[in-house]
Design an enzyme around this catalytic site. Structure first.
Site, PDB file in Angstrom:
ATOM      1  CE  LYS A  84      -4.595  -0.203   1.979  1.00  0.00           C
ATOM      2  NZ  LYS A  84      -5.376   0.012   3.207  1.00  0.00           N
TER       3      LYS A  84
HETATM    4  O1  G3P Z   1      -9.815   0.581   3.987  1.00  0.00           O
HETATM    5  C1  G3P Z   1      -9.595   1.820   4.561  1.00  0.00           C
HETATM    6  C2  G3P Z   1     -10.129   1.879   5.928  1.00  0.00           C
HETATM    7  O2  G3P Z   1      -9.360   1.105   6.804  1.00  0.00           O
HETATM    8  C3  G3P Z   1     -10.348   3.237   6.434  1.00  0.00           C
HETATM    9  O3  G3P Z   1     -11.562   3.172   7.031  1.00  0.00           O
HETATM   10  O4  G3P Z   1     -13.352   3.840   8.527  1.00  0.00           O
HETATM   11  O5  G3P Z   1     -10.987   4.553   8.995  1.00  0.00           O
HETATM   12  O6  G3P Z   1     -12.263   5.565   7.122  1.00  0.00           O
HETATM   13  P1  G3P Z   1     -12.052   4.365   7.975  1.00  0.00           P
END
Ligand code: G3P
Length: 224
Positions: A84
């Site tokens: 990533k």
């Molecule tokens: O896949 C990306 C994710 O881990 C971020 O999610 O909920 O932190 O925006 P969030």
């Protein structure tokens, strides 16, 4: 649309894989940190041994030479690694170099079509628009997924879209309608995807109707 799990929790990953529907995992530094102070490499290698498909593992450096060096190292940890790389100019430079070396890149923290255009040009294997975080600031996160999918299809580009930052089960259905190749979902949401009250009512009604007439009669199993 394929389903990935967005977590670094091994127990949750094992369950998802056992269900037979999880073909990859995405992690990030925040998700790994949630597992406590672990050895990054050891944890990632264990995840890679459990998961049939790509395991996205993020670099920590912010400059291109650092990202490239870390990505080369991470790519050696297992055969099913996708590295990533975050959306920045340094990330684009790193993605271009790594894709030349046939290292699979998941271009992450993507918040605009322009970023996705650059990532696709740089040869990213995956592009991850963060749907929920765009919704959080009053934008339409799923529209970005639609835009990137249409762009890639129009120009016949091979990058695949991972709908990320999925916050609820509606997001998952919307990602499928938008044509995302993959949705990466938190474990809690994975469990919600199967839920429907009419399914529960139907299952109970079939069992009750059977029992009323057939009593406790069961299907005899041979154990093979
Ligand atoms: O896949 C990306 C994710 O881990 C971020 O999610 O909920 O932190 O925006 P969030």
């Amino acid at each position: 649309m394929r389903l990935f799990l967005d977590t670094a929790n091994l127990e949750h990953i094992r369950h998802g894989v056992k269900l037979g529907i999880i073909s990859g995992v995405t992690t990030n530094p925040s998700l790994v940190s949630r597992e406590g102070k672990v050895d990054y490499r050891t944890l990632v290698q264990e995840i890679c041994s459990v998961v049939p498909g790509p395991v996205s593992t993020e670099v920590l450096s912010l400059d291109a030479p650092g990202m490239i060096a870390e990505a080369r190292e991470i790519a050696k940890w297992a055969d099913n690694i996708a590295v990533k790389i975050p959306a920045s100019l340094a990330g684009i430079e790193a993605t271009s170099q790594l894709s030349k070396e046939n290292i699979n890149v998941n271009f992450t923290l993507c918040f605009s079509l322009n970023q996705a255009i650059m990532a696709a040009e740089a040869g990213a294997t995956y592009i991850s628009p963060f749907v929920g975080r765009l919704d959080d600031i009053g934008e339409d996160g799923m529209q970005l997924v639609t835009d990137i999918v249409e762009y890639l299809e129009y120009y016949q580009l091979p990058s695949q879209v991972i709908a990320a930052s999925i916050r609820h089960s509606q997001h998952c259905m919307a990602a499928a309608r938008a044509g995302a190749h993959i949705a990466t979902v938190p474990y809690k949401i994975l469990l919600q995807l199967i839920q429907h009250p009419l399914s529960d009512i139907g299952i109970k009604r079939f069992a009750d109707d059977w029992e009323k007439v057939m009593g406790k009669q069961k299907i005899t199993t041979t154990g093979t």
